[in-house]
Design an enzyme around this catalytic site. Sequence first.
Site, mmCIF file in Angstrom:
data_model
loop_
_atom_site.group_PDB
_atom_site.id
_atom_site.type_symbol
_atom_site.label_atom_id
_atom_site.label_comp_id
_atom_site.label_asym_id
_atom_site.label_seq_id
_atom_site.Cartn_x
_atom_site.Cartn_y
_atom_site.Cartn_z
ATOM 1 N N GLU A 1 -11.134 8.801 5.170
ATOM 2 C CA GLU A 1 -12.342 9.491 5.707
ATOM 3 C C GLU A 1 -12.971 8.905 6.996
ATOM 4 O OE1 GLU A 1 -14.440 10.761 1.267
ATOM 5 O OE2 GLU A 1 -15.282 9.182 2.409
ATOM 6 N N THR A 2 -12.644 7.506 6.988
ATOM 7 C CA THR A 2 -13.296 6.832 8.347
ATOM 8 C C THR A 2 -12.113 6.636 9.314
ATOM 9 O OG1 THR A 2 -12.608 4.449 7.636
ATOM 10 C CG2 THR A 2 -14.713 5.781 6.540
ATOM 11 N N VAL B 1 3.170 2.692 5.223
ATOM 12 C CA VAL B 1 2.596 4.261 5.315
ATOM 13 C C VAL B 1 0.925 3.911 5.133
ATOM 14 C CG1 VAL B 1 2.493 6.272 3.840
ATOM 15 C CG2 VAL B 1 4.590 4.902 3.834
ATOM 16 N N GLU C 1 -0.587 -6.029 7.628
ATOM 17 C CA GLU C 1 -0.144 -7.286 7.448
ATOM 18 C C GLU C 1 1.494 -7.403 7.929
ATOM 19 O OE1 GLU C 1 -2.136 -6.326 4.865
ATOM 20 O OE2 GLU C 1 -3.583 -7.563 6.189
ATOM 21 N N PHE D 1 9.496 -0.316 14.464
ATOM 22 C CA PHE D 1 8.286 0.349 13.856
ATOM 23 C C PHE D 1 8.447 1.343 12.877
ATOM 24 C CE2 PHE D 1 3.601 1.052 13.727
ATOM 25 C CZ PHE D 1 3.347 2.348 14.087
ATOM 26 N N TRP E 1 0.789 -1.140 0.121
ATOM 27 C CA TRP E 1 -0.059 -0.051 -0.020
ATOM 28 C C TRP E 1 0.839 1.252 0.059
ATOM 29 C CZ3 TRP E 1 -4.733 2.350 0.716
ATOM 30 C CH2 TRP E 1 -6.044 1.567 0.717
ATOM 31 N N HIS F 1 -10.328 3.746 9.824
ATOM 32 C CA HIS F 1 -9.781 2.587 9.489
ATOM 33 C C HIS F 1 -8.252 2.790 9.776
ATOM 34 C CE1 HIS F 1 -8.658 -0.679 6.601
ATOM 35 N NE2 HIS F 1 -9.067 -1.061 7.677
HETATM 36 N N1 LIG Z 1 -5.469 2.385 3.601
HETATM 37 C C1 LIG Z 1 -4.115 1.851 3.886
HETATM 38 C C2 LIG Z 1 -4.185 0.435 4.129
HETATM 39 N N2 LIG Z 1 -4.998 -0.426 4.258
HETATM 40 C C3 LIG Z 1 -5.021 -2.057 3.986
HETATM 41 C C4 LIG Z 1 -4.633 -2.643 5.402
HETATM 42 O O1 LIG Z 1 -3.407 -2.254 5.860
HETATM 43 C C5 LIG Z 1 -4.857 -4.186 5.223
HETATM 44 O O2 LIG Z 1 -4.136 -4.509 4.035
HETATM 45 C C6 LIG Z 1 -6.219 -4.381 4.950
HETATM 46 O O3 LIG Z 1 -7.373 -4.018 5.922
HETATM 47 C C7 LIG Z 1 -6.527 -5.895 5.064
HETATM 48 O O4 LIG Z 1 -6.005 -6.741 6.155
HETATM 49 N N3 LIG Z 1 -2.874 -0.067 4.418
HETATM 50 C C8 LIG Z 1 -1.754 0.597 4.562
HETATM 51 O O5 LIG Z 1 -0.658 0.162 4.585
HETATM 52 N N4 LIG Z 1 -1.930 2.047 4.055
HETATM 53 C C9 LIG Z 1 -3.093 2.625 3.987
HETATM 54 O O6 LIG Z 1 -2.994 3.801 3.872
HETATM 55 C C1 LIG Z 2 -6.116 3.619 6.293
HETATM 56 C C2 LIG Z 2 -6.906 3.241 5.216
HETATM 57 O O1 LIG Z 2 -7.267 1.727 5.002
HETATM 58 C C3 LIG Z 2 -7.775 4.337 4.482
HETATM 59 O O2 LIG Z 2 -7.218 4.352 3.156
HETATM 60 C C4 LIG Z 2 -9.372 3.997 4.193
HETATM 61 O O3 LIG Z 2 -9.723 5.060 3.795
HETATM 62 P P1 LIG Z 2 -11.333 5.451 4.311
HETATM 63 O O4 LIG Z 2 -11.120 5.451 6.005
HETATM 64 O O5 LIG Z 2 -11.571 6.565 3.731
HETATM 65 O O6 LIG Z 2 -12.183 4.324 3.934
#
Ligand SMILES: Nc1c(NC[C@H](O)[C@H](O)[C@H](O)CO)[nH]c(=O)[nH]c1=O
Ligand SMILES: CC(=O)[C@@H](O)COP(=O)(O)O
Length: 165
Positions: A94-95, A89, A67, A122, A31, A97
């Site tokens: 927006e959420t 990174v 992961e 880290f 990502w 997450h």
């Molecule tokens: N939004 C980002 C993600 N999202 C994916 C998660 O890390 C993960 O692979 C998924 O939720 C499945 O388990 N990952 C990043 O490294 N950076 C982001 O901005």
């Molecule tokens: C950190 C993430 O997974 C992010 O890209 C998800 O974006 P959103 O919070 O707008 O669904």
Amino acid sequence: MSSADKNLSVFKTDGLPDISNKKFALVVAEWNSEVTEKLFEGAYQTLIGYGAAAENIERGNVPGSFELTLGAHWYAQRSDIDAVIALGVVIQGETKHNDYINHAVAQGITNISIQNNKPVIFGVLTPNNMQQAVDRAGGVHGNKGDEAAMTAIKMVGLKDKIFTR
Ligand SMILES: Nc1c(NC[C@H](O)[C@H](O)[C@H](O)CO)[nH]c(=O)[nH]c1=O
Ligand SMILES: CC(=O)[C@@H](O)COP(=O)(O)O
């Protein structure tokens, strides 16, 4: 102190250990690869620049930063690996997450460093936007990969100092 006040690529280098025989594993999230590749390059070049052998640096990719914990754990379980560096990174969306990922990975990496009794670093950027990420991956604030590699070197040296009598 913010990265804006302390450049990520400026650190004390006195008393560093000999890492010519140390093995490092770099786990890199796919990502935001345009930034994670810069983190990897910074970490790799820092390890080489301070004495690591190219053949002693392994790399493994994971889909996303969530992961990183498991990928780092797999490497940390190997007796021949002296330190693991996790690079990712996670950009705020927006959420919430990103919050869940960041907290999970930070705690997860802490746990596996203790479980495996070796440095697991880290090296994850948690910016609010892409520009903040770029600024911390070889930009105006230095490179988080450099910092992560130097942290690994210093922790390997500390472990040798403590356990090698
Ligand atoms: N939004 C980002 C993600 N999202 C994916 C998660 O890390 C993960 O692979 C998924 O939720 C499945 O388990 N990952 C990043 O490294 N950076 C982001 O901005
Ligand atoms: C950190 C993430 O997974 C992010 O890209 C998800 O974006 P959103 O919070 O707008 O669904």
